[in-house]
Scaffold this active site. Structure first.
Site, PDB file in Angstrom:
ATOM      1  N   SER A 153       0.813  -1.226   0.000  1.00 49.21           N
ATOM      2  CA  SER A 153       0.000   0.000   0.000  1.00 49.21           C
ATOM      3  C   SER A 153       0.838   1.264   0.000  1.00 49.21           C
ATOM      4  O   SER A 153       0.310   2.367   0.043  1.00 49.21           O
ATOM      5  CB  SER A 153      -0.926   0.002   1.221  1.00 49.21           C
ATOM      6  OG  SER A 153      -0.158  -0.091   2.407  1.00 49.21           O
TER       7      SER A 153
ATOM      8  N   ASN B 298      -2.239  -1.812  13.777  1.00 49.37           N
ATOM      9  CA  ASN B 298      -3.692  -1.627  13.797  1.00 49.37           C
ATOM     10  C   ASN B 298      -4.107  -0.332  14.489  1.00 49.37           C
ATOM     11  O   ASN B 298      -4.945   0.417  13.975  1.00 49.37           O
ATOM     12  CB  ASN B 298      -4.370  -2.831  14.472  1.00 49.37           C
ATOM     13  CG  ASN B 298      -4.201  -4.107  13.666  1.00 49.37           C
ATOM     14  OD1 ASN B 298      -3.691  -4.076  12.545  1.00 49.37           O
ATOM     15  ND2 ASN B 298      -4.607  -5.230  14.233  1.00 49.37           N
TER      16      ASN B 298
ATOM     17  N   THR C  48     -40.697  25.697 -10.567  1.00 52.36           N
ATOM     18  CA  THR C  48     -40.915  24.342 -10.069  1.00 52.36           C
ATOM     19  C   THR C  48     -41.135  23.494 -11.310  1.00 52.36           C
ATOM     20  O   THR C  48     -41.685  23.995 -12.310  1.00 52.36           O
ATOM     21  CB  THR C  48     -42.129  24.214  -9.124  1.00 52.36           C
ATOM     22  OG1 THR C  48     -43.300  24.586  -9.834  1.00 52.36           O
ATOM     23  CG2 THR C  48     -41.978  25.079  -7.890  1.00 52.36           C
ATOM     24  N   HIS C  49     -40.673  22.245 -11.272  1.00 49.13           N
ATOM     25  CA  HIS C  49     -40.753  21.370 -12.447  1.00 49.13           C
ATOM     26  C   HIS C  49     -40.088  22.015 -13.669  1.00 49.13           C
ATOM     27  O   HIS C  49     -40.458  21.731 -14.792  1.00 49.13           O
ATOM     28  CB  HIS C  49     -42.208  21.037 -12.810  1.00 49.13           C
ATOM     29  CG  HIS C  49     -43.034  20.505 -11.685  1.00 49.13           C
ATOM     30  ND1 HIS C  49     -43.312  19.172 -11.542  1.00 49.13           N
ATOM     31  CD2 HIS C  49     -43.621  21.117 -10.620  1.00 49.13           C
ATOM     32  CE1 HIS C  49     -44.072  18.998 -10.460  1.00 49.13           C
ATOM     33  NE2 HIS C  49     -44.273  20.154  -9.875  1.00 49.13           N
TER      34      HIS C  49
ATOM     35  N   SER D 152     -13.536  24.394 -27.975  1.00 50.90           N
ATOM     36  CA  SER D 152     -13.734  23.086 -28.589  1.00 50.90           C
ATOM     37  C   SER D 152     -12.564  22.795 -29.522  1.00 50.90           C
ATOM     38  O   SER D 152     -11.986  23.708 -30.115  1.00 50.90           O
ATOM     39  CB  SER D 152     -15.043  23.112 -29.384  1.00 50.90           C
ATOM     40  OG  SER D 152     -15.011  22.181 -30.431  1.00 50.90           O
TER      41      SER D 152
ATOM     42  N   LYS E 212     -17.405  27.693 -30.009  1.00 51.15           N
ATOM     43  CA  LYS E 212     -17.916  27.170 -28.738  1.00 51.15           C
ATOM     44  C   LYS E 212     -17.286  27.810 -27.500  1.00 51.15           C
ATOM     45  O   LYS E 212     -16.113  28.128 -27.472  1.00 51.15           O
ATOM     46  CB  LYS E 212     -17.678  25.653 -28.661  1.00 51.15           C
ATOM     47  CG  LYS E 212     -18.533  24.820 -29.580  1.00 51.15           C
ATOM     48  CD  LYS E 212     -20.019  24.835 -29.263  1.00 51.15           C
ATOM     49  CE  LYS E 212     -20.350  24.232 -27.924  1.00 51.15           C
ATOM     50  NZ  LYS E 212     -20.104  22.806 -27.836  1.00 51.15           N
TER      51      LYS E 212
ATOM     52  N   ASN F 111     -17.651  26.586 -23.519  1.00 51.64           N
ATOM     53  CA  ASN F 111     -18.263  25.501 -22.758  1.00 51.64           C
ATOM     54  C   ASN F 111     -18.069  25.656 -21.247  1.00 51.64           C
ATOM     55  O   ASN F 111     -17.008  26.059 -20.794  1.00 51.64           O
ATOM     56  CB  ASN F 111     -17.674  24.169 -23.206  1.00 51.64           C
ATOM     57  CG  ASN F 111     -18.004  23.854 -24.651  1.00 51.64           C
ATOM     58  OD1 ASN F 111     -19.078  24.193 -25.138  1.00 51.64           O
ATOM     59  ND2 ASN F 111     -17.065  23.242 -25.349  1.00 51.64           N
TER      60      ASN F 111
ATOM     61  N   GLU G 100     -19.645  21.356 -15.525  1.00 48.06           N
ATOM     62  CA  GLU G 100     -19.970  19.993 -15.957  1.00 48.06           C
ATOM     63  C   GLU G 100     -19.154  18.950 -15.197  1.00 48.06           C
ATOM     64  O   GLU G 100     -19.677  17.926 -14.757  1.00 48.06           O
ATOM     65  CB  GLU G 100     -19.694  19.837 -17.458  1.00 48.06           C
ATOM     66  CG  GLU G 100     -20.681  20.579 -18.328  1.00 48.06           C
ATOM     67  CD  GLU G 100     -20.271  20.493 -19.795  1.00 48.06           C
ATOM     68  OE1 GLU G 100     -20.902  19.769 -20.558  1.00 48.06           O
ATOM     69  OE2 GLU G 100     -19.272  21.167 -20.169  1.00 48.06           O
TER      70      GLU G 100
ATOM     71  N   TYR H 146      -9.650  -6.332  13.398  1.00 40.84           N
ATOM     72  CA  TYR H 146      -9.123  -5.836  12.139  1.00 40.84           C
ATOM     73  C   TYR H 146      -9.116  -6.946  11.081  1.00 40.84           C
ATOM     74  O   TYR H 146      -8.708  -8.062  11.356  1.00 40.84           O
ATOM     75  CB  TYR H 146      -7.685  -5.316  12.333  1.00 40.84           C
ATOM     76  CG  TYR H 146      -7.089  -4.766  11.062  1.00 40.84           C
ATOM     77  CD1 TYR H 146      -7.321  -3.451  10.669  1.00 40.84           C
ATOM     78  CD2 TYR H 146      -6.313  -5.570  10.224  1.00 40.84           C
ATOM     79  CE1 TYR H 146      -6.795  -2.951   9.487  1.00 40.84           C
ATOM     80  CE2 TYR H 146      -5.785  -5.076   9.037  1.00 40.84           C
ATOM     81  CZ  TYR H 146      -6.027  -3.762   8.678  1.00 40.84           C
ATOM     82  OH  TYR H 146      -5.512  -3.278   7.500  1.00 40.84           O
TER      83      TYR H 146
ATOM     84  N   GLN I  55      -7.918  -2.151   4.589  1.00 38.09           N
ATOM     85  CA  GLN I  55      -6.917  -1.341   3.881  1.00 38.09           C
ATOM     86  C   GLN I  55      -7.579  -0.569   2.746  1.00 38.09           C
ATOM     87  O   GLN I  55      -7.061   0.453   2.295  1.00 38.09           O
ATOM     88  CB  GLN I  55      -5.819  -2.261   3.331  1.00 38.09           C
ATOM     89  CG  GLN I  55      -4.752  -1.534   2.550  1.00 38.09           C
ATOM     90  CD  GLN I  55      -3.577  -2.458   2.222  1.00 38.09           C
ATOM     91  OE1 GLN I  55      -2.990  -3.073   3.103  1.00 38.09           O
ATOM     92  NE2 GLN I  55      -3.253  -2.562   0.947  1.00 38.09           N
TER      93      GLN I  55
ATOM     94  N   LYS J 207      -8.605   3.580   2.444  1.00 35.57           N
ATOM     95  CA  LYS J 207      -7.791   4.770   2.180  1.00 35.57           C
ATOM     96  C   LYS J 207      -8.042   5.454   0.851  1.00 35.57           C
ATOM     97  O   LYS J 207      -8.311   6.649   0.789  1.00 35.57           O
ATOM     98  CB  LYS J 207      -6.309   4.396   2.284  1.00 35.57           C
ATOM     99  CG  LYS J 207      -5.886   4.306   3.735  1.00 35.57           C
ATOM    100  CD  LYS J 207      -4.495   3.832   3.937  1.00 35.57           C
ATOM    101  CE  LYS J 207      -4.444   3.233   5.321  1.00 35.57           C
ATOM    102  NZ  LYS J 207      -5.315   2.022   5.485  1.00 35.57           N
TER     103      LYS J 207
END
Lengths: 458, 458, 458, 458
Positions: free
Chosen positions: A21, A108, A153-154, A275, A281, A283, A288, A315, A320, A323
């Protein structure tokens, strides 16, 4: 130095690579060294190791930290993890004395301590980041505090609201997020060190001293729980998931408001992209990506929850896996906040288009129904009357204030001339109870938000 | 009564069936009527509707509640939801006066209020349920407080611990769960009523009065946030997910402990099931189902988070999906707690098999390494010496206390006769710092747990 | 009839309630009876039970099915599940002979068989439902096949495309979904019956006969896998998750297109809803709910995956949790398809607004860059030139075709008069390779789609 | 080279850092260069760029690939992604000619093509990895093909099975996984190149040529779908999730079988790890990590599904989030298979303990019930009789074959002496229908598995 004393052979390379690790937990070096220093200091204070050994170990740990920070430390994946890397280097530097470091502790409780130190730090940075985003929202709200927009709304135009009121809804969401992170902090602020592998240790250690040295306000009260608890990891990611959900709503709106069709805001050139093929463009990529990264944090939450499912005490190596999902959740949230706050702060609000949109689409219909109610007509009937009126107006292609009073009266004789005095302004002003969009209420909310940001709690 | 005034035609049956929610939101009838009563009382107090209309409406709402509770109320799916069902019945009973109920509110703030009332209640029941499970755990721990068992890491026997210590680890987990639910309660305890559809209402309402009537300690401060916030739903499910995760760990252990191979516990006949084909079987189905239902709650969490992702302000119909996942998360957690608590409380602990298991497998190896450390040998070297010793003992098939001292000394000359006085008892006793498994510490922990359960916080 | 022969006491009510599944698995009655009939027929054919016993059992099972379908069957939750309910009723009707039904099988292979029969049926209905939605899309595409709209990337207008081309993109997605469901069908179409509890049975059964009777094309080849495999459940839900994801994209667009700002489509009154408070509202609730229910299916996927994680062989009671998530995923997807298909089919396409939108925003910029490339200018340079040109046009507030040629030439001398002949039509026509938006290509794609829908594969 | 022609200022550093993907998409360099080479070759063939320009570009791309593979290529995060890094280097090397590379394509179709090339490769490696694990399972099964073990349901001993039969259940699961990956391959094997940004391109390209060059068997048929489709990414991760689920079941069993209590297998030292503190420990870390990483892949699945939810057509920047979750899912699955296969292959099966366990716990009870059925007693009654018999035997502490026949007869007079001839062997042998655990059936299954692994489909 090896943990394989009882084994007849070396570990297979595939198993070694799979279980190692170091490539991700090296990130905990600072916390690991800090907890080792506190540990050694305690061992000496309690007479478990000689004072001069402690001094030598501490000095060496400090120099190892420098090596790491200066990039001269050689991490060895075959040493399995950051803890063994540091311990091995210590022994390399000062020999047998270094081999005393691991007295009265286990990996541990050590790793649980490191993870909690890391998470506490992460929470503090997260709260700061959220506040920066709140500040940006507040800035744009204050700059446009009289601007009227259609409330939706909606995604359909519903009733007029102040643009600032709309933005302050996000301020509230983020305030709840901060509260959640602060409570998560409290549950993280509990020191597991001294729990040993699972049962406690056989040395006369001083856990309160350790906690004080490391800045923990509590010590854990069950050693088996202490080494097997990752609630704080999951809780951080869950809180981050909610924050990202709020961010996804905000960025969705920024993206929609940036369309040619809405045209409510324009993203500053410094936060927009072009783009590779379409020269015209512009963007909203930051928004996003922020929206897209919501899925990433949700995924980490599912990952952490699933990994912990059905693990027997105490444990297990599955843990592990706590993380990388935590680290990436922290990084994702912090970088999103960092990129989004200035994107919001620099938004160009196209007030003309917004206020023009507010003037259309029968958004005062509710106010007209309320008008009838105040004349004594039950709300449901008033609702039906105005529905029919709206339908009539739609059919003849007129706005409500352009419909003749005589026509109003065909739908209900209670309409009088004053129905024409219902305007965007009167509509807003009337919604003046706590939390309403009336300018005076929004003014109060802005003041409260400013105070929250500048307050003692900062 | 219809909301379709402006529409040219009736709703298509497929659309009606798809959007209707009566079959699940009828469950909110009690909260809906309670909030309607408070609302009407407030409308009268503020002079928005006449006092006598209010009285009539309230009386009728009470009788509608009775109809529902007695099963004589006819729910109509075509009336879309519980709110419209109740309102329609009200108008049916008292005519035009009933049509005044919906003055100064919207279904948006109404349903948000109902959901918060429901969630507050659910949290209280959940906390009670968790405490029952804690009580069961404490009961078994107290009944077996001197019982020694093997403590495990990686499911391998590691160091001896008290059985009570092991069980108390779960007590701690559930205590954190309670804390989380209580904090979730605080964020749920905020009243949205008075926020209207999204912008506030145009009537002189008294929100503080409403809050007091309904038992809310705060009122919401941004109307758009108030109608579009479902954080409390997600937070409940996230807390439930963590609790189920803890339950999955406990039940996994119960299942494993119930195997022929472990034989640590036996489930009481009243909580076990048989097989349709194998006459000898006794199965731990309650524990298995509890473990399995963890996935269900995780799924609801994912569902709620995903549904809320990227929703523009303020209310969108997607949010109707908040209900079933919350309801089922509540039901799942409550029924799991209810079935699991007595399953735990009635577990037959097979003390003989447990304590016999504790006596094997070199579980005192750490203590022997610690013994050497106390003689001045650095821990890492002591670890290696004992590893070799264990390997030797394994090869000759002896327990460590059966190995001759002379053989001990071949691995390290510092071994002396007193190494043989390391026993399970001495090992346990030595782990006496806070949170350790020493009998005195576990005794303290049991007392603390008892106090927590009986304390003022109950 | 009880499975508790060896137990000393009755099951506790809480455990009984918790483990009972009749309230949801009764839905499998038809499949359960079908598989029982086939089983009994086989038992008789093989001489395991007498022919006349078989006849009696089969007749009784048929009449039990009628009782259920006529609503006269009394389901008893205390009988645990649908299988025991039916078996108990059978014994009630015909006594001891009924007790022979469970010969040579176990609930483990029985329920696995029922679930596969159910899933096969569900897949067939799902494919039909998806085709209905495809048919609706194709209908709207064909009705508007010359309509030009702005094609979007990043929700910014990018290049002109045919509206039909846009809709056909969804047709493709749903075609992949069908393919996935069909492959899932193949893996579901494997009969587990005859696997017994886990090891096979001790009777001379004829599994091929059973498979033929029940319409399975394969029999399972490992009894332990057969009773513990729920891959087909997860695979159905995963495929449903992908389909819902596609639906969420389509409905998001319908919702956005229905805004006042876009105004590209109008939802038919029969598929729209009103507001309880705002008389002018027309809301796209079907589309919103469909979008929202995506989270629900994702949640079920998470649930099923998590439940199956780490389960040891062979059957564990956790697996009872396979049912509700599958049932609800099926119901959600089918009802969504059913409501969405006519919503799409009846959409009013506002061709004027769409085609007007296509004429703005420099959407021919790519074509102009391509024009320069054809004059020999490397694409990257052409891209830069046109970027600058667009910026100039924006600054002076002109459309590109209104900019003077002389100004074009200031950015690049290679511009000639023919640059002005680049139009929406020429732009579309030029994109005529496979899959492009040129009218001829789209015409081909429409024809192919029609063929797919009407083809043999239907 | 910049895409910011129309922008008035440089991108803010925070936005640049946030949107850059070079640090992870550089992994696609090989696929990007391969698709660029094919693209350029096609452009020349079609006369879109001169042949000699194409040759120069291709040669340079090849040398860039060498630079990358030799580590001399300098990746620049500020160039945003791998595509722009390569293109920029190309222009640096050969000037203006390099600027022709991006003719007739967009990053949208380019990255979709690269991702598909990567995924196809990943699937092939995955299938190979799964087969390696199957091979390991088959090896252990064949080595122990007569070994009898207790078959479990609910983790309780149920009926005897062959150890090989148990292992072959996993072989079946992995075979289904392979099938799913192969079908995913087919849907991935569709070339998007030539779809341009979203609408196709204006050049006379030859997509069939491109597909042939790149080894795709199909070309996409709708340009908008082609650039916005990430089904293949999700489908890979979903298939990987199922495979990890199967792995989590297998590793759970390995972990449980490795406990002191079960003692069914011992992990080879080369695949086990020690403890930092407990010298006697031998831990099954590879199996634990494999089990734990299941959550990780589930998380990526949720992440990808959530990210794609509700995205309007066609390309949105959110989709950049498709990469890291796919890459990590691939890496996790491949490394898990690589570490697990030899862990399984080298397992030491402790046949003595396993077969001893098979002899206990009334596992022949079902066979005894079947015995009665064959004497004419209905199964349900036989079940009850044997339940009572088992209870009696338990009470007097005897195994069934040690109970006197006279006592058998007290429960049912039909018992005769031959009931004592029911043995483990007879029980196994009797389960000889397809998929049963009879030795002859398992022998057939082993042969079939061997054939599958060595067959043409390999």
């Amino acid at each position: 130095m090896t943990l394989r004393g009882r084994f007849g052979k070396e570990m297979d390379d595939r198993a070694k690579a799979y279980t190692a690790s170091t490539h991700f937990d090296r990130r905990l070096y600072k916390h690991d060294i800090a907890s080792s220093i506190a540990h050694v200091r305690m061992l000496a204070k309690q007479g478990i190791i000689p004072e001069k050994d402690a001094e030598l170990i501490i000095m060496s740990l400090i120099s190892i930290r420098e090596e790491i920070e200066q990039g001269s430390f050689e991490f060895k994946e075959e040493l399995e993890d950051i803890h063994m890397n540091i311990e091995a280097r210590l022994v390399e530097k000062i020999g047998e004395v270094g081999a005393k470091l691991h007295t009265a502790r286990s990996r541990n409780d050590q790793v649980a301590t490191d993870m909690r130190l890391f998470t506490k730090e992460a929470i503090s940075e997260t709260v700061t980041g959220i506040k920066d985003l709140q500040r940006a929202l507040l800035h744009v709200a204050e700059d446009n505090k009289r601007l009227v927009m259609p409330g939706y709304t909606h995604m359909q135009r519903a009733q007029p609201v102040l643009f600032a009121h709309h933005l302050l809804a996000y301020f509230e969401m983020f305030q709840r997020d901060i509260e959640r992170f602060e409570q998560c902090y409290q549950r993280t602020d509990v020191m597991p060190l001294g729990s040993g592998a699972l049962a406690g240790v056989t040395y006369p250690i001083d856990r309160d001293f350790l906690a004080k040295e490391l800045g923990f306000s509590k010590v854990s009260t069950n050693s088996m729980d202490a080494v097997s608890d990752r609630d704080f990891v999951i809780e951080y990611i869950a809180a981050a998931g909610l924050t990202m959900m709020h961010i996804s709503r905000l960025t969705e709106e920024i993206i929609i408001w940036s369309t040619a069709e809405f045209g409510f805001v324009e993203i500053d050139d410094a936060f927009a992209t072009g783009s590779s093929i379409m020269p015209q463009k512009k963007n909203p990529d930051v928004a996003e990506l922020a929206r897209g990264k919501t899925g990433r944090v949700y995924g980490h939450l599912m990952s952490a929850l699933t990994t912990m499912k059905s693990l027997p005490l105490s444990y297990d190596r599955d843990m592990q896996e706590d993380k990388e999902c935590l680290f990436d959740a922290v990084d994702t949230l912090l970088s999103t906040l960092e990129a989004l706050a200035p994107t919001v702060a620099t938004l160009r609000v196209k007030a003309d288009r917004i206020s023009r949109a507010a003037e259309t689409d029968y958004m005062l219909a509710t106010d007209i129904a309320d008008y009838l109610v105040k004349k004594g007509i039950p709300f449901r009937q008033a609702h039906t009357i105005v529905s029919n009126l709206v339908r009539y107006a739609t059919d003849i292609g007129k706005a409500l204030h352009d419909v003749d009073l005589i026509d109003y009266r065909r739908f209900c004789p209670d309409f009088e001339n004053d129905v024409k005095s219902i305007t965007l302004e009167s509509s807003l002003a009337a919604r003046n109870c706590t939390g309403g969009t009336a300018p005076e209420e929004v003014e109060k909310a802005l003041a409260a938000a400013r105070k929250t940001l500048n307050g003692k709690k900062d």
